[in-house]
Scaffold this motif. Sequence first.
Motif, PDB file in Angstrom:
ATOM      1  N   LEU A 123      31.126  37.097  39.155  1.00 23.49           N
ATOM      2  CA  LEU A 123      31.637  35.731  39.268  1.00 23.49           C
ATOM      3  C   LEU A 123      32.972  35.573  38.547  1.00 23.49           C
ATOM      4  O   LEU A 123      33.873  34.884  39.051  1.00 23.49           O
ATOM      5  CB  LEU A 123      30.601  34.730  38.739  1.00 23.49           C
ATOM      6  CG  LEU A 123      29.258  34.718  39.481  1.00 23.49           C
ATOM      7  CD1 LEU A 123      28.293  33.737  38.835  1.00 23.49           C
ATOM      8  CD2 LEU A 123      29.439  34.421  40.955  1.00 23.49           C
ATOM      9  N   ASP A 124      33.122  36.216  37.410  1.00 31.03           N
ATOM     10  CA  ASP A 124      34.399  36.182  36.686  1.00 31.03           C
ATOM     11  C   ASP A 124      35.500  36.863  37.497  1.00 31.03           C
ATOM     12  O   ASP A 124      36.617  36.349  37.601  1.00 31.03           O
ATOM     13  CB  ASP A 124      34.278  36.853  35.318  1.00 31.03           C
ATOM     14  CG  ASP A 124      33.441  36.071  34.329  1.00 31.03           C
ATOM     15  OD1 ASP A 124      33.176  34.870  34.576  1.00 31.03           O
ATOM     16  OD2 ASP A 124      33.032  36.668  33.311  1.00 31.03           O
ATOM     17  N   GLU A 125      35.191  38.029  38.058  1.00 29.58           N
ATOM     18  CA  GLU A 125      36.167  38.767  38.858  1.00 29.58           C
ATOM     19  C   GLU A 125      36.540  37.969  40.107  1.00 29.58           C
ATOM     20  O   GLU A 125      37.699  37.987  40.535  1.00 29.58           O
ATOM     21  CB  GLU A 125      35.619  40.137  39.258  1.00 29.58           C
ATOM     22  CG  GLU A 125      35.384  41.080  38.094  1.00 29.58           C
ATOM     23  CD  GLU A 125      36.660  41.565  37.450  1.00 29.58           C
ATOM     24  OE1 GLU A 125      37.594  41.945  38.176  1.00 29.58           O
ATOM     25  OE2 GLU A 125      36.728  41.575  36.210  1.00 29.58           O
ATOM     26  N   ARG A 126      35.589  37.266  40.673  1.00 27.89           N
ATOM     27  CA  ARG A 126      35.852  36.422  41.849  1.00 27.89           C
ATOM     28  C   ARG A 126      36.794  35.282  41.465  1.00 27.89           C
ATOM     29  O   ARG A 126      37.719  34.949  42.191  1.00 27.89           O
ATOM     30  CB  ARG A 126      34.528  35.883  42.396  1.00 27.89           C
ATOM     31  CG  ARG A 126      34.627  34.807  43.434  1.00 27.89           C
ATOM     32  CD  ARG A 126      35.211  35.317  44.741  1.00 27.89           C
ATOM     33  NE  ARG A 126      35.450  34.186  45.607  1.00 27.89           N
ATOM     34  CZ  ARG A 126      36.652  33.830  46.027  1.00 27.89           C
ATOM     35  NH1 ARG A 126      37.711  34.524  45.706  1.00 27.89           N
ATOM     36  NH2 ARG A 126      36.805  32.793  46.801  1.00 27.89           N
ATOM     37  N   GLN A 127      36.566  34.706  40.313  1.00 31.85           N
ATOM     38  CA  GLN A 127      37.357  33.558  39.886  1.00 31.85           C
ATOM     39  C   GLN A 127      38.823  33.925  39.640  1.00 31.85           C
ATOM     40  O   GLN A 127      39.716  33.129  39.927  1.00 31.85           O
ATOM     41  CB  GLN A 127      36.753  32.938  38.631  1.00 31.85           C
ATOM     42  CG  GLN A 127      37.284  31.573  38.316  1.00 31.85           C
ATOM     43  CD  GLN A 127      36.409  30.835  37.332  1.00 31.85           C
ATOM     44  OE1 GLN A 127      35.578  31.436  36.654  1.00 31.85           O
ATOM     45  NE2 GLN A 127      36.599  29.534  37.248  1.00 31.85           N
ATOM     46  N   VAL A 128      39.076  35.113  39.126  1.00 29.60           N
ATOM     47  CA  VAL A 128      40.465  35.517  38.870  1.00 29.60           C
ATOM     48  C   VAL A 128      41.109  36.222  40.069  1.00 29.60           C
ATOM     49  O   VAL A 128      42.253  36.637  39.994  1.00 29.60           O
ATOM     50  CB  VAL A 128      40.586  36.395  37.602  1.00 29.60           C
ATOM     51  CG1 VAL A 128      40.153  35.623  36.368  1.00 29.60           C
ATOM     52  CG2 VAL A 128      39.833  37.690  37.742  1.00 29.60           C
ATOM     53  N   GLY A 129      40.365  36.374  41.153  1.00 32.43           N
ATOM     54  CA  GLY A 129      40.937  36.914  42.373  1.00 32.43           C
ATOM     55  C   GLY A 129      40.824  38.404  42.583  1.00 32.43           C
ATOM     56  O   GLY A 129      41.410  38.951  43.512  1.00 32.43           O
ATOM     57  N   ARG A 130      40.109  39.094  41.723  1.00 31.03           N
ATOM     58  CA  ARG A 130      39.961  40.547  41.877  1.00 31.03           C
ATOM     59  C   ARG A 130      38.881  40.902  42.895  1.00 31.03           C
ATOM     60  O   ARG A 130      38.832  42.033  43.383  1.00 31.03           O
ATOM     61  CB  ARG A 130      39.642  41.193  40.532  1.00 31.03           C
ATOM     62  CG  ARG A 130      40.814  41.155  39.586  1.00 31.03           C
ATOM     63  CD  ARG A 130      40.527  41.974  38.339  1.00 31.03           C
ATOM     64  NE  ARG A 130      41.507  41.630  37.334  1.00 31.03           N
ATOM     65  CZ  ARG A 130      41.221  41.190  36.115  1.00 31.03           C
ATOM     66  NH1 ARG A 130      39.959  41.058  35.745  1.00 31.03           N
ATOM     67  NH2 ARG A 130      42.157  40.886  35.268  1.00 31.03           N
ATOM     68  N   VAL A 131      37.999  39.951  43.169  1.00 29.62           N
ATOM     69  CA  VAL A 131      36.972  40.118  44.183  1.00 29.62           C
ATOM     70  C   VAL A 131      37.185  38.993  45.197  1.00 29.62           C
ATOM     71  O   VAL A 131      37.328  37.834  44.813  1.00 29.62           O
ATOM     72  CB  VAL A 131      35.545  40.046  43.587  1.00 29.62           C
ATOM     73  CG1 VAL A 131      34.487  39.974  44.676  1.00 29.62           C
ATOM     74  CG2 VAL A 131      35.288  41.240  42.677  1.00 29.62           C
ATOM     75  N   ARG A 132      37.225  39.371  46.467  1.00 26.36           N
ATOM     76  CA  ARG A 132      37.475  38.387  47.515  1.00 26.36           C
ATOM     77  C   ARG A 132      36.286  38.333  48.479  1.00 26.36           C
ATOM     78  O   ARG A 132      35.580  39.312  48.667  1.00 26.36           O
ATOM     79  CB  ARG A 132      38.717  38.758  48.303  1.00 26.36           C
ATOM     80  CG  ARG A 132      39.950  38.767  47.433  1.00 26.36           C
ATOM     81  CD  ARG A 132      41.193  38.967  48.271  1.00 26.36           C
ATOM     82  NE  ARG A 132      42.366  39.070  47.440  1.00 26.36           N
ATOM     83  CZ  ARG A 132      43.066  38.034  46.991  1.00 26.36           C
ATOM     84  NH1 ARG A 132      42.705  36.824  47.301  1.00 26.36           N
ATOM     85  NH2 ARG A 132      44.127  38.210  46.243  1.00 26.36           N
ATOM     86  N   PHE A 133      36.121  37.164  49.076  1.00 30.78           N
ATOM     87  CA  PHE A 133      35.090  37.015  50.098  1.00 30.78           C
ATOM     88  C   PHE A 133      35.495  37.751  51.365  1.00 30.78           C
ATOM     89  O   PHE A 133      36.667  37.747  51.740  1.00 30.78           O
ATOM     90  CB  PHE A 133      34.856  35.543  50.444  1.00 30.78           C
ATOM     91  CG  PHE A 133      34.021  34.797  49.439  1.00 30.78           C
ATOM     92  CD1 PHE A 133      32.727  35.187  49.163  1.00 30.78           C
ATOM     93  CD2 PHE A 133      34.545  33.707  48.780  1.00 30.78           C
ATOM     94  CE1 PHE A 133      31.956  34.496  48.238  1.00 30.78           C
ATOM     95  CE2 PHE A 133      33.790  33.005  47.857  1.00 30.78           C
ATOM     96  CZ  PHE A 133      32.499  33.405  47.591  1.00 30.78           C
TER      97      PHE A 133
END
Length: 68
Positions: A56-66
């Motif tokens: 969730l942290d990585e998603r929030q900073v943009g390192r993980v994308r949907f």
Amino acid sequence: MAGTVQRPSSPAIAPIVDRILDTGQLSRWEYLQLVTTMLSDYKVTDEERSYINRVLDERQVGRVRFLE
């Protein structure tokens, strides 16, 4: 023990998280599974909670994308 309700164990979180972090891609279904597991009454260990928070942290900073 009589009267004890056993809850299903949470899904194996580590392999899911490892794949997401390796690819940098998260499906909406995986996101739903992780958030549901985190917010449910299932027995989620501190380690599993940490794995989920990392995604969730990585998603929030943009390192993980949907996935689209």
